[in-house]
Design an enzyme around this catalytic site. Structure first.
Site, PDB file in Angstrom:
ATOM      1  N   ARG A  39       0.784  -1.289   0.018  1.00  0.00           N
ATOM      2  CA  ARG A  39      -0.038  -0.106  -0.248  1.00  0.00           C
ATOM      3  C   ARG A  39       0.737   1.249   0.006  1.00  0.00           C
ATOM      4  NH1 ARG A  39      -5.367  -0.584   3.994  1.00  0.00           N
ATOM      5  NH2 ARG A  39      -3.432  -0.441   5.641  1.00  0.00           N
ATOM      6  N   ASP A  40       1.936   0.989  -0.187  1.00  0.00           N
ATOM      7  CA  ASP A  40       2.883   2.275  -0.462  1.00  0.00           C
ATOM      8  C   ASP A  40       4.228   2.199  -1.233  1.00  0.00           C
ATOM      9  OD1 ASP A  40       3.386   5.076   0.343  1.00  0.00           O
ATOM     10  OD2 ASP A  40       4.461   4.764   2.088  1.00  0.00           O
TER      11      ASP A  40
END
Length: 173
Positions: A39-40
């Site tokens: 997610r990043d």
């Protein structure tokens, strides 16, 4: 050293981009098989070792998916690299696919390393959250350079589909 700290005014050559993409895709394939989403994904979360290996770092906003349809739509991470469905899942493919979101972020990262600047905004622009959201959700598709090889353009085409359901997630496009 993280890839985000390198001088991006010098563009990465295609063989280096291919190697970076292959290593990160292998890492994501492993993580996703373990039901883990990062997610990043962004340049500063990809570490380059002295031997040339790329390591995915900073799992601070990662998530272990407990079920196939485990919802994890949230605004954690770096908004510049969030996929369109992270902002607006209904408009960009219905069901949120966290795995496809990691792939979007990788495609954007590889394009940034190729161009030498963040690809969704004019060079040098320092955007706010709303500007980024509009560029990601409503802007034109990321500008893929004509001079890039067919293979590299294909990678971006697979990774940067606005609709999550059409994006590359099964490790083939």
């Amino acid at each position: 050293m993280d890839l985000g700290s390198l001088n991006l005014s010098t563009r990465f050559p295609e063989p280096a981009l291919a190697e970076i993409a292959a290593q990160v895709l292998n890492g994501l394939a492993y993580l996703h098989a373990q039901k883990i989403v990062h997610r990043d994904i962004k340049p500063s979360n990809l570490l380059l070792s002295s031997s040339g290996e790329i390591k995915i770092a900073d799992f601070g906003v990662g998530k272990i998916m407990r079920r196939t349809l485990d919802p994890c739509v949230s605004y954690v991470g770096t908004c510049a690299y969030m996929s369109p469905e992270r902002f607006d899942p209904d408009r960009h493919g219905g069901n949120y696919d966290a795995y496809a979101s990691d792939v979007w972020s990788l495609g954007l990262t590889i394009l940034e390393l190729h161009l030498g600047h963040f690809p969704l905004l004019p060079m040098g622009q320092r955007p706010d959250w709303a500007t980024l959201m509009c560029a990601i959700c409503f802007g034109e598709a990321a500008g893929v350079p004509e001079a890039a090889s067919e293979e590299l353009r294909g990678l971006w085409g697979c990774c940067l589909m606005k609709e999550a359901g059409k994006r590359w997630t099964g490790w083939s496009c």
